[in-house]
Design a protein around this motif. Structure first.
Motif, PDB file in Angstrom:
ATOM      1  N   GLU A  73     -17.036 -11.858  32.142  1.00 10.06           N
ATOM      2  CA  GLU A  73     -16.771 -10.897  31.067  1.00 10.06           C
ATOM      3  C   GLU A  73     -17.330 -11.406  29.743  1.00 10.06           C
ATOM      4  O   GLU A  73     -17.943 -10.660  28.979  1.00 10.06           O
ATOM      5  N   ALA A  74     -17.145 -12.693  29.473  1.00  8.54           N
ATOM      6  CA  ALA A  74     -17.684 -13.281  28.243  1.00  8.54           C
ATOM      7  C   ALA A  74     -19.208 -13.180  28.228  1.00  8.54           C
ATOM      8  O   ALA A  74     -19.811 -12.862  27.195  1.00  8.54           O
ATOM      9  N   ARG A  75     -19.853 -13.432  29.385  1.00  3.94           N
ATOM     10  CA  ARG A  75     -21.322 -13.287  29.461  1.00  3.94           C
ATOM     11  C   ARG A  75     -21.741 -11.864  29.149  1.00  3.94           C
ATOM     12  O   ARG A  75     -22.707 -11.630  28.412  1.00  3.94           O
ATOM     13  N   GLU A  76     -21.017 -10.894  29.707  1.00  2.00           N
ATOM     14  CA  GLU A  76     -21.339  -9.483  29.468  1.00  2.00           C
ATOM     15  C   GLU A  76     -21.201  -9.132  27.990  1.00  2.00           C
ATOM     16  O   GLU A  76     -22.050  -8.454  27.413  1.00  2.00           O
ATOM     17  N   SER A 101     -28.079  -7.530  22.466  1.00  2.00           N
ATOM     18  CA  SER A 101     -29.056  -6.637  23.082  1.00  2.00           C
ATOM     19  C   SER A 101     -29.891  -5.939  22.012  1.00  2.00           C
ATOM     20  O   SER A 101     -29.490  -5.843  20.868  1.00  2.00           O
ATOM     21  N   THR A 102     -31.034  -5.444  22.423  1.00  2.00           N
ATOM     22  CA  THR A 102     -31.961  -4.785  21.504  1.00  2.00           C
ATOM     23  C   THR A 102     -31.303  -3.633  20.769  1.00  2.00           C
ATOM     24  O   THR A 102     -31.468  -3.492  19.563  1.00  2.00           O
ATOM     25  N   ASP A 137     -31.188  -5.578  12.402  1.00  2.00           N
ATOM     26  CA  ASP A 137     -32.085  -6.727  12.262  1.00  2.00           C
ATOM     27  C   ASP A 137     -33.541  -6.290  12.351  1.00  2.00           C
ATOM     28  O   ASP A 137     -34.394  -6.781  11.616  1.00  2.00           O
ATOM     29  N   TRP A 138     -33.832  -5.358  13.262  1.00  2.00           N
ATOM     30  CA  TRP A 138     -35.200  -4.871  13.418  1.00  2.00           C
ATOM     31  C   TRP A 138     -35.672  -4.164  12.156  1.00  2.00           C
ATOM     32  O   TRP A 138     -36.785  -4.387  11.675  1.00  2.00           O
TER      33      TRP A 138
END
Length: 74
Positions: free
Chosen positions: A31-34, A41-42, A48-49
């Protein structure tokens, strides 16, 4: 793959992560990874972009905004 350790995690945050992981049928680690993957994610980095584009001389044309609608509270 890299590994990280998160120290001093608030007990409440850990408990909410545990509940969220169970709701999604995953381990707390998965769950932490997700969550981390989604956070960088983009699509979540659009600000930022836009900032990077403006610093490199890219002019972004913003659409015209109309006046806000009036609410009919009757």
């Amino acid at each position: 793959m890299a590994a990280i350790t998160v120290r001093n995690l608030d007990d409440g945050v850990q408990q909410r992560l545990k509940v969220r992981a169970a709701a999604h049928g995953r381990s707390m680690e998965a769950e932490a990874r997700e969550i981390l993957t989604a956070a960088v994610s983009t699509s979540s980095m659009i600000v930022d972009w836009v900032d990077a584009a403006s610093r490199h001389g890219v002019e972004l044309e913003l659409p015209q905004r109309s006046a806000p609608r009036e609410l009919d509270l009757s």
